[in-house]
Scaffold this motif. Structure first.
Motif, mmCIF file in Angstrom:
data_model
loop_
_atom_site.group_PDB
_atom_site.id
_atom_site.type_symbol
_atom_site.label_atom_id
_atom_site.label_comp_id
_atom_site.label_asym_id
_atom_site.label_seq_id
_atom_site.Cartn_x
_atom_site.Cartn_y
_atom_site.Cartn_z
ATOM 1 N N LEU A 111 17.144 -29.601 -30.384
ATOM 2 C CA LEU A 111 16.823 -29.221 -31.754
ATOM 3 C C LEU A 111 17.671 -28.041 -32.213
ATOM 4 C CD1 LEU A 111 12.936 -29.621 -31.682
ATOM 5 C CD2 LEU A 111 14.656 -31.258 -32.471
ATOM 6 N N GLY A 112 18.654 -27.648 -31.394
ATOM 7 C CA GLY A 112 19.567 -26.578 -31.769
ATOM 8 C C GLY A 112 19.120 -25.230 -31.243
ATOM 9 N N ARG A 132 16.624 -22.267 -35.326
ATOM 10 C CA ARG A 132 16.631 -23.559 -36.042
ATOM 11 C C ARG A 132 15.678 -24.552 -35.387
ATOM 12 N NH1 ARG A 132 21.097 -24.896 -39.782
ATOM 13 N NH2 ARG A 132 22.102 -22.901 -40.141
ATOM 14 N N ALA A 133 15.563 -24.495 -34.073
ATOM 15 C CA ALA A 133 14.648 -25.404 -33.371
ATOM 16 C C ALA A 133 13.212 -25.158 -33.834
ATOM 17 C CB ALA A 133 14.773 -25.227 -31.860
ATOM 18 N N ALA A 134 12.842 -23.902 -34.000
ATOM 19 C CA ALA A 134 11.491 -23.582 -34.477
ATOM 20 C C ALA A 134 11.272 -24.156 -35.870
ATOM 21 C CB ALA A 134 11.280 -22.068 -34.480
ATOM 22 N N ASN A 135 12.256 -24.042 -36.727
ATOM 23 C CA ASN A 135 12.141 -24.607 -38.076
ATOM 24 C C ASN A 135 12.053 -26.127 -38.024
ATOM 25 O OD1 ASN A 135 12.313 -22.046 -39.139
ATOM 26 N ND2 ASN A 135 14.511 -22.168 -39.530
ATOM 27 N N ARG A 136 12.832 -26.731 -37.148
ATOM 28 C CA ARG A 136 12.790 -28.190 -37.028
ATOM 29 C C ARG A 136 11.438 -28.658 -36.503
ATOM 30 N NH1 ARG A 136 18.703 -27.684 -35.530
ATOM 31 N NH2 ARG A 136 19.719 -28.492 -37.404
#
Length: 160
Positions: A55-56, A60-64
């Motif tokens: 998820l990056g 950004r993973a948290a946002n995704r």
């Protein structure tokens, strides 16, 4: 009625039910001042890990995960009603309270069961308040989905 039409009716009913579930959940959060559940985001993260999907970077993973969690809920809600409709076909003779209970319980089984299997949550540790916060939205889903499914069946029959 063909199976494709039954699944489409079920998917529509599931979308309506999912919207109702979210509305009741947000109302509960607003009335009681409780925070949002983190289980949808954690479930999305576990699924991404299981399929080896990056998820990056963590920010950004948290946002995704924040976006994927609710989307996962809609996919499950639409899928449960579509599968139930496909299984039942044009047999919409179940009384509304029965079909509402079955759909709500089915969604609860799939969503809570999958989160339990992924070790995101353990219902054995839930408080009474936790159970109520889970049961009421699922029953609301069942009622909204079943009412929509029954209504779509009436519309289809009247066009014949």
């Amino acid at each position: 009625m063909d199976r494709g039409r039954a699944m489409l009716d079920g998917a529509i009913a599931g979308a309506v039910g999912s919207t109702a579930l979210n509305g009741v959940t947000y109302l509960d959060m607003a009335l009681r001042g409780r925070p949002a559940s983190s289980t949808p985001e954690r479930s999305a993260g576990r699924i991404a890990q299981a399929v080896h999907l990056s998820l990056g970077p963590e920010d950004r993973a948290a946002n995704r995960r924040s976006g994927l969690g609710p989307l996962l809920g809609y996919v499950i809600g639409v899928g449960v009603a579509a599968a139930a409709s496909a299984a039942l076909g044009n047999r919409r003779g179940l009384p509304l309270p029965v079909s509402a209970g079955l759909l709500g319980a089915g969604l609860m089984l799939v969503s809570d069961g999958s989160m339990t299997a992924m070790r995101v949550t353990d219902p054995r540790t839930w408080s009474r308040s936790d159970w109520i916060s889970d049961i009421i939205p699922h029953l609301t889903y069942g009622l909204a989905a079943a009412a929509t499914w029954h209504r779509l069946g009436q519309i289809t029959r009247s066009r014949r």
